[in-house]
Design a protein around this motif. Structure first.
Motif, short mmCIF file in Angstrom:
data_model
loop_
_atom_site.label_atom_id
_atom_site.label_comp_id
_atom_site.label_asym_id
_atom_site.label_seq_id
_atom_site.Cartn_x
_atom_site.Cartn_y
_atom_site.Cartn_z
N ASP A 107 0.85 -1.18 0.00
CA ASP A 107 0.00 0.00 0.00
C ASP A 107 0.89 1.24 0.00
O ASP A 107 2.05 1.17 0.43
N VAL A 108 0.36 2.38 -0.44
CA VAL A 108 1.20 3.57 -0.53
C VAL A 108 1.17 4.43 0.74
O VAL A 108 1.87 5.45 0.80
N ASP A 109 0.40 4.04 1.75
CA ASP A 109 0.51 4.75 3.03
C ASP A 109 1.64 4.10 3.85
O ASP A 109 1.50 3.79 5.03
N ILE A 110 2.76 3.94 3.17
CA ILE A 110 3.94 3.25 3.68
C ILE A 110 5.17 4.05 3.26
O ILE A 110 5.16 4.70 2.21
N ILE A 111 6.22 4.01 4.08
CA ILE A 111 7.54 4.43 3.63
C ILE A 111 8.52 3.29 3.88
O ILE A 111 8.37 2.51 4.83
N LEU A 112 9.52 3.20 3.03
CA LEU A 112 10.50 2.11 3.06
C LEU A 112 11.79 2.60 3.70
O LEU A 112 12.25 3.71 3.42
N PHE A 113 12.38 1.75 4.53
CA PHE A 113 13.62 2.11 5.22
C PHE A 113 14.84 1.31 4.76
O PHE A 113 15.97 1.73 4.97
N ARG A 114 14.62 0.13 4.17
CA ARG A 114 15.73 -0.76 3.84
C ARG A 114 15.51 -1.41 2.47
O ARG A 114 14.41 -1.40 1.94
N ASP A 159 -3.16 -7.04 4.55
CA ASP A 159 -2.70 -7.25 3.17
C ASP A 159 -2.12 -5.99 2.55
O ASP A 159 -2.02 -5.89 1.33
N GLY A 160 -1.69 -5.03 3.39
CA GLY A 160 -1.01 -3.86 2.87
C GLY A 160 0.41 -4.15 2.43
O GLY A 160 1.06 -3.30 1.80
N PHE A 161 0.90 -5.34 2.76
CA PHE A 161 2.21 -5.82 2.32
C PHE A 161 2.12 -7.33 2.15
O PHE A 161 1.60 -8.03 3.02
N PHE A 162 2.59 -7.81 1.01
CA PHE A 162 2.76 -9.26 0.87
C PHE A 162 3.77 -9.56 -0.23
O PHE A 162 4.01 -8.75 -1.13
N VAL A 163 4.38 -10.72 -0.10
CA VAL A 163 5.28 -11.24 -1.13
C VAL A 163 4.60 -12.47 -1.71
O VAL A 163 4.20 -13.37 -0.97
N HIS A 251 3.95 1.49 8.20
CA HIS A 251 2.65 1.48 7.54
C HIS A 251 1.64 2.24 8.39
O HIS A 251 1.43 1.89 9.55
N TRP A 252 1.03 3.25 7.80
CA TRP A 252 0.00 4.04 8.48
C TRP A 252 -1.37 3.42 8.23
O TRP A 252 -2.31 4.11 7.85
N ALA A 253 -1.49 2.15 8.46
CA ALA A 253 -2.75 1.44 8.24
C ALA A 253 -3.84 2.00 9.15
O ALA A 253 -3.67 2.07 10.36
N GLY A 254 -4.94 2.42 8.55
CA GLY A 254 -6.05 2.94 9.32
C GLY A 254 -5.90 4.39 9.76
O GLY A 254 -6.81 4.92 10.43
N ALA A 255 -4.80 5.03 9.42
CA ALA A 255 -4.59 6.43 9.84
C ALA A 255 -5.60 7.33 9.13
O ALA A 255 -5.85 7.19 7.93
N VAL A 256 -6.14 8.27 9.89
CA VAL A 256 -7.11 9.22 9.34
C VAL A 256 -6.41 10.47 8.80
O VAL A 256 -6.76 10.99 7.74
N ASN A 257 -5.40 10.93 9.52
CA ASN A 257 -4.67 12.14 9.15
C ASN A 257 -3.27 11.81 8.66
O ASN A 257 -2.74 10.72 8.91
N LEU A 258 -2.65 12.76 7.98
CA LEU A 258 -1.27 12.59 7.56
C LEU A 258 -0.36 12.55 8.78
O LEU A 258 -0.70 13.08 9.84
#
Length: 281
Positions: A107-114, A159-163, A251-258
């Motif tokens: 999902d795009v409400d995600i940022i990647l660190f590694r 399911d916001g992330f899966f391989v 992952h900001w799953a379920g977040a309402v605000n930025l």
């Protein structure tokens, strides 16, 4: 006799997006550029509202793809006839139609660190059929799941992330399972503005897939990614959980605000600011 080497496997990452969520998409893309640009990223349009999304894909070197969604959209309409603005969330399953041997969907409400490349090659039919971030207890089924043997004791997952590999779980599998067991799906799915997640779980469970969490198959990986995580620390390589294990993404799953003042929010804002400057350049 000649020995022929097998062609190298094709790996990639996939997202769905549109202009409505551009404020989430841009920080995601900036974090992808910083950590995972060596892996091809495929962007599947959520709908036709994608003028800014197309421009961002071009700037970040992302593959903007439009796989045939007609059959999937028809299934989504059948499952959720009253929710035309939300049922397109099922388009994440089009990641399984990409020309890839393995795909990481995010999902795009995600940022990647590694770097995610070490997550590829871990899938194995019958052992690691489908890799998720971590188990969850909510937002999948209601209590009626206990009436069905194939749903008792299974791992529920976000399911916001899966391989996944289309050789193990294909888009065709989704159609076949829903066509056969749609009545059971509606009986057991949890209501409350939930769309793709109950479907992903139901199909994986109906197929009897061996679902594995990331920290079970990748040594040193954390099972933590939730934006409300506690005990998180940062070092030169990135965030670590309370046990010192590597957190690969937030992952900001379920977040309402930025994002604003939680543990991962400063990193999100840094990526957002860099992305804004890049889009203006």
């Amino acid at each position: 006799m000649q020995n022929f080497e097998s062609p190298p496997k094709k790996y990639g990452m996939a997202i769905i997006a549109n202009d409505k969520i551009i404020n989430w998409l841009l920080p995601f893309l900036e974090s992808y550029l910083a950590t995972n640009s060596a892996t091809p990223l495929y962007l599947i349009p959520y709908d036709d509202n994608v003028a800014l999304t197309r421009r961002a894909a071009d700037i970040y070197g992302v593959h903007f793809v439009e796989p045939d969604s007609a059959d999937l959209d028809a299934m989504a309409k059948r499952l959720y006839p009253m929710f035309p603005g939300y049922r397109r969330r099922l388009r994440k399953f089009l990641s399984l139609a990409l020309p890839l041997d393995e795909v990481i969907y995010l999902d795009v409400d995600i940022i990647l660190f590694r770097d995610f490349r070490e997550m590829f090659g871990l899938l194995e039919a019958g052992r690691n059929d489908f890799i998720v971030a971590a188990p969850t207890k909510d937002y999948v089924y209601n209590k009626k799941r206990e009436q069905y043997d194939f749903l008792r004791g299974v791992m529920l997952f976000n399911d916001g992330f899966f391989v996944a590999s289309r050789e193990i779980l294909s888009l065709k599998d989704f159609h076949e399972v829903i066509d056969t067991d749609e009545a059971i799906f509606h009986a057991v799915r949890q209501r409350g503005m939930l769309f793709a997640q109950p479907v992903t779980n139901f199909v994986a469970h109906r197929k009897g897939l061996k679902i594995t969490s990331l920290n079970q198959c990748l040594p040193g990986a954390s099972g933590e990614s939730f934006y409300k995580a506690e005990g998180v620390t940062f070092d030169a390589e990135g965030p670590r959980d309370v046990f010192g294990d590597k957190i690969y993404f937030a992952h900001w799953a379920g977040a309402v605000n930025l994002p604003n003042r939680r543990v991962f929010d400063a990193a999100w804002r840094q990526f957002a600011n860099k992305a804004a400057a890049r889009m203006k350049a």
